[in-house]
Design an enzyme around this catalytic site. Structure first.
Site, short mmCIF file in Angstrom:
data_model
loop_
_atom_site.label_atom_id
_atom_site.label_comp_id
_atom_site.label_asym_id
_atom_site.label_seq_id
_atom_site.Cartn_x
_atom_site.Cartn_y
_atom_site.Cartn_z
N ALA A 96 6.47 13.38 10.78
CA ALA A 96 7.27 12.24 11.26
C ALA A 96 8.32 11.76 10.26
CB ALA A 96 6.34 11.09 11.67
N ASN A 150 2.73 16.41 16.17
CA ASN A 150 4.15 16.73 16.33
C ASN A 150 4.66 17.78 15.33
OD1 ASN A 150 7.17 15.99 16.93
ND2 ASN A 150 6.90 15.65 14.75
N LYS A 193 2.94 27.59 20.87
CA LYS A 193 3.19 26.47 21.78
C LYS A 193 2.45 26.65 23.12
CE LYS A 193 5.79 23.93 19.09
NZ LYS A 193 5.31 22.64 18.60
N ALA A 245 3.83 31.81 21.26
CA ALA A 245 2.37 31.97 21.31
C ALA A 245 1.68 30.68 20.85
CB ALA A 245 1.93 33.14 20.43
N TYR A 282 6.33 31.50 17.79
CA TYR A 282 6.47 30.11 18.23
C TYR A 282 5.98 29.96 19.68
CZ TYR A 282 8.98 25.62 18.89
OH TYR A 282 9.33 24.32 19.15
N ILE A 334 16.41 19.74 22.18
CA ILE A 334 16.56 18.37 21.66
C ILE A 334 17.36 18.46 20.35
CG2 ILE A 334 15.32 16.28 20.93
CD1 ILE A 334 14.58 17.13 23.81
P1 NAP Z 1 12.18 18.92 12.55
O1 NAP Z 1 13.46 18.11 12.63
O2 NAP Z 1 12.19 20.19 11.77
O3 NAP Z 1 11.04 17.95 12.00
C1 NAP Z 1 9.72 18.40 11.81
C2 NAP Z 1 9.11 17.69 10.62
O4 NAP Z 1 7.79 18.24 10.41
C3 NAP Z 1 9.91 17.92 9.34
O5 NAP Z 1 10.07 16.74 8.60
C4 NAP Z 1 9.04 18.94 8.62
O6 NAP Z 1 9.17 18.91 7.20
C5 NAP Z 1 7.64 18.52 9.03
N1 NAP Z 1 6.68 19.58 8.77
C6 NAP Z 1 6.88 20.92 8.81
N2 NAP Z 1 5.77 21.58 8.45
C7 NAP Z 1 4.82 20.65 8.19
C8 NAP Z 1 3.48 20.71 7.75
N3 NAP Z 1 2.87 21.86 7.51
N4 NAP Z 1 2.81 19.55 7.58
C9 NAP Z 1 3.40 18.36 7.79
N5 NAP Z 1 4.69 18.23 8.19
C10 NAP Z 1 5.39 19.36 8.38
O7 NAP Z 1 11.66 19.30 13.99
P2 NAP Z 1 11.79 18.56 15.42
O8 NAP Z 1 12.90 19.19 16.14
O9 NAP Z 1 11.75 17.08 15.24
O10 NAP Z 1 10.44 19.08 16.11
C11 NAP Z 1 9.26 18.30 16.20
C12 NAP Z 1 8.29 19.00 17.12
O11 NAP Z 1 8.90 19.18 18.40
C13 NAP Z 1 7.89 20.40 16.64
O12 NAP Z 1 6.55 20.64 16.95
C14 NAP Z 1 8.79 21.31 17.48
O13 NAP Z 1 8.24 22.58 17.64
C15 NAP Z 1 8.84 20.54 18.78
N6 NAP Z 1 9.99 20.88 19.62
C16 NAP Z 1 11.26 20.65 19.20
C17 NAP Z 1 12.32 21.00 20.04
C18 NAP Z 1 13.76 20.76 19.66
O14 NAP Z 1 14.63 21.17 20.44
N7 NAP Z 1 14.07 20.13 18.55
C19 NAP Z 1 12.07 21.56 21.29
C20 NAP Z 1 10.75 21.77 21.67
C21 NAP Z 1 9.72 21.42 20.83
P3 NAP Z 1 10.10 20.03 6.46
O15 NAP Z 1 11.46 19.89 6.98
O16 NAP Z 1 10.02 19.67 5.01
O17 NAP Z 1 9.52 21.38 6.78
#
Ligand code: NAP
Length: 247
Positions: free
Chosen positions: A13, A90, A159, A157, A155, A188
């Site tokens: 977060a 998340n 999700k 697999a 990814y 997003i």
């Molecule tokens: P994001 O901007 O990359 O943010 C994810 C956050 O999680 C980052 O601050 C990241 O830190 C942190 N993180 C990564 N690995 C971690 C770990 N092992 N332990 C704790 N924190 C960790 O991604 P987002 O787009 O907000 O995505 C959030 C979720 O939504 C994810 O599960 C993603 O798969 C899902 N999602 C996103 C989209 C989209 O279009 N954006 C679409 C479908 C699903 P670091 O940057 O330091 O790694």
């Protein structure tokens, strides 16, 4: 103020969708614990939330793929707030490559952060939720888990696995008044998608009937609904937030 007496733990977060979820729950009165693997970022985000929403926000540095860190994280939440009512799984990463070129390391890493973490975090909180006979768990899946994508077998697999996990956990925990649901976002705008090449983004946009990328707040609103009393009769459900992309 739907979450005035509630404590929520949101993983990953520090920024993006997780940050928007933490802000939305905090805005509606929840005390939030936010975790991230980026220590400075999570401290900064917690400070912002405390200042903006006049609620308690605890920053926790943790890698959600590591069991000891997850257990220590949940211990800290309990020590600080005395309970945990809401868990939003998340945190997630991508390591895209065509199947023929995908390394075992990149496969394992994505499965660990995007899927195993959900098992670890859920297992760690449910003992408290079972005791209080109340819990709301929301897992952030993806439309890629529903319909697949070139270059994202790891990814996809993870999700899709998360959807199976959600339904099984929902059945297992329903008798204790704990709901488990998933949200499947489409395209997003966050740092995760900003790094994609321009032509990939344009191609994705063409597939969105609503004609725009989603905002983290679009996902946060649906997560808040699933955590609210209005959703108390919904469990094992997967809600797409994708502008119609995967219909
Ligand atoms: P994001 O901007 O990359 O943010 C994810 C956050 O999680 C980052 O601050 C990241 O830190 C942190 N993180 C990564 N690995 C971690 C770990 N092992 N332990 C704790 N924190 C960790 O991604 P987002 O787009 O907000 O995505 C959030 C979720 O939504 C994810 O599960 C993603 O798969 C899902 N999602 C996103 C989209 C989209 O279009 N954006 C679409 C479908 C699903 P670091 O940057 O330091 O790694």
């Amino acid at each position: 103020m739907r979450f005035l007496d509630k404590v929520a733990l949101i993983t990953g977060a520090g920024r993006g969708i997780g940050k928007a979820i933490a802000e939305r729950l905090a805005e509606e009165g929840a005390k939030v614990a936010i975790c991230d693997i980026d220590r400075e970022l999570v401290e900064k985000t917690a400070e912002e939330i405390r200042n903006r929403y006049q609620t308690q926000a605890l920053a926790i540095y943790a890698d959600v793929a590591k069991e000891e860190m997850v257990n220590a994280m949940v211990d800290e939440v309990i020590k600080t707030f005395g309970k945990v009512d809401i868990l939003v799984n998340n945190a997630g990463i991508t390591k895209d490559n065509l199947l023929l070129r995908m390394s075992e390391e990149d496969w394992d890493k994505v499965i660990a952060v995007d899927l195993k973490s959900v098992f670890l975090c859920t297992k760690a909180v449910i003992k408290y939720m079972i005791r209080q006979r109340y819990g709301r768990i929301v897992n952030i899946s993806s439309v890629i888990g529903l319909r697949g994508n070139v270059g994202q077998t790891n990814y996809g697999a993870a999700k899709a696995g998360l959807i199976g996990f959600t339904k099984s956990a929902a059945r297992e925990l329903a008798g204790r008044n704990i709901t488990v649901n998933a949200v499947a976002p489409g395209y997003i705008t966050t740092e995760m998608t900003e790094r994609l090449p321009q032509e990939v983004k344009e191609e994705m946009l063409k597939q969105v009937p609503l004609g725009r990328p989603g905002k983290p707040e679009d996902v946060a609103g649906v997560v808040a609904f699933l955590c609210s009393d209005d959703a108390s009769y919904i469990t094992g459900e997967i809600i797409r937030v994708d502008g119609g992309m995967a219909m």
